[in-house]
Design a protein around this motif. Structure first.
Motif, short mmCIF file in Angstrom:
data_model
loop_
_atom_site.label_atom_id
_atom_site.label_comp_id
_atom_site.label_asym_id
_atom_site.label_seq_id
_atom_site.Cartn_x
_atom_site.Cartn_y
_atom_site.Cartn_z
N CYS A 1 5.13 4.76 -1.37
CA CYS A 1 4.31 5.55 -2.28
C CYS A 1 5.08 5.78 -3.58
O CYS A 1 6.08 6.50 -3.61
CB CYS A 1 3.94 6.89 -1.65
N ASN B 1 0.84 -1.20 0.00
CA ASN B 1 0.00 0.00 0.00
C ASN B 1 0.88 1.25 0.00
O ASN B 1 2.10 1.18 0.16
CB ASN B 1 -1.01 -0.01 1.14
N ARG B 2 0.25 2.39 -0.21
CA ARG B 2 1.02 3.63 -0.34
C ARG B 2 1.67 4.04 0.97
O ARG B 2 2.67 4.76 0.97
CB ARG B 2 0.14 4.76 -0.88
#
Length: 279
Positions: free
Chosen positions: A90, A85-86
């Protein structure tokens, strides 16, 4: 087998699937917790369904998948995958490090199957083994080490993707970056901005310059890319939500639902009613 690492302070999460039946993506159904994913098909070719469209997933190939895509596989046990996930990493904030935004993710070419020769497959085997070992560690350096290995995975895949994209061989880096930036801008603004002029001005270029660049290197026209992205989102909303045609038209920036209906039919060949009846 599923290996999972979560950072308590940030809720960053990095997951590795090794020949697991659990591997799938719920796309916009999982919108509050989306992940980008790399999937490696280590077995024979198989079918992958992305937003309900079937594609042939070649043997010894890597497939990048975005968090907003719904996907499932014919034979998940043949696959190894990494998803993150970010909060863990990111790709937007760190694009200068890995250069994958607008190419592997949020790019024009989708799905993007990146094939591995024997030497490349061996290198990925080594990386997989190193990642498995690192997931087993218990010290405070584990998160940063996993992040470093993920960056290595992204960079290796980006390099291979560029080597297998003919237009990248002729494109100067600044022109490739322009195409990548355009693709990202479309992803960020397609719901409100439907005209090439907005994107051209955001890139300090004329609409004609953009169109000429895309044509020169065999890319779809900028207007087609925008329209295709709108249609893709409309399909997802009709497939995976209960929103009405009117609600979808407003969500995608169309003030007139009737105009949106004509737009959808002209791009897909089906009316909204017919498309929704095939869910």
């Amino acid at each position: 087998m599923q290996l999972d690492f979560t950072e308590q302070k940030t809720e960053g999460r990095f997951v590795m699937y090794c020949h697991s039946e659990a591997l799938k993506g719920d796309g916009i159904r999982e919108s509050l917790n989306t992940y980008n994913t790399f999937v490696w098909n280590k077995g024979e070719e198989q079918t992958v369904w992305i937003d309900e469209i079937p594609y042939t997933f070649p043997e010894q190939a890597i497939l990048p998948l975005m968090g907003n895509q719904h996907f499932r596989f014919e034979h998940p046990p043949q696959l190894v995958a990494w998803k993150f996930n970010r909060e863990f990493y990111c790709i937007l904030d760190h694009d200068q490090e890995v250069g994958c935004v607008g190419f592997l993710f949020y790019g024009i070419r989708t799905p993007f199957f990146i094939t591995l020769n024997a030497k490349e497959a061996e290198n990925f085997e080594k990386l997989q083994s190193t990642l498995v070992d690192e997931f087993g560690e218990r010290d405070r350096f584990k998160g940063e080490m996993l992040r470093s290995l993920l960056k290595r995975l992204i960079i290796k895949t980006t390099r291979l993707g560029k080597s297998q994209t003919e237009s990248c061989h002729d494109l100067a880096d600044h022109k490739l970056d322009l195409i990548r930036r355009f693709a990202l801008l479309v992803e960020l603004h397609f719901r409100q901005q439907h005209e090439v002029r907005f994107y051209a001005e955001s890139l300090n270029k004329s609409a004609k310059t953009l169109s000429n660049l895309f044509a020169l290197y065999g890319q779809p026209s900028p207007s087609k890319i925008i329209h295709d992205r709108i249609v893709l989102e409309a399909r997802r909303l009709f497939l995976y939500t209960d929103k009405s045609a009117k609600e979808v038209s407003f969500e995608l920036g169309f003030a007139n639902p009737e105009y949106f209906s004509r737009f959808f039919k002209s791009k897909t060949g089906n009316s909204i009613t017919v498309f929704k009846s095939r869910k």
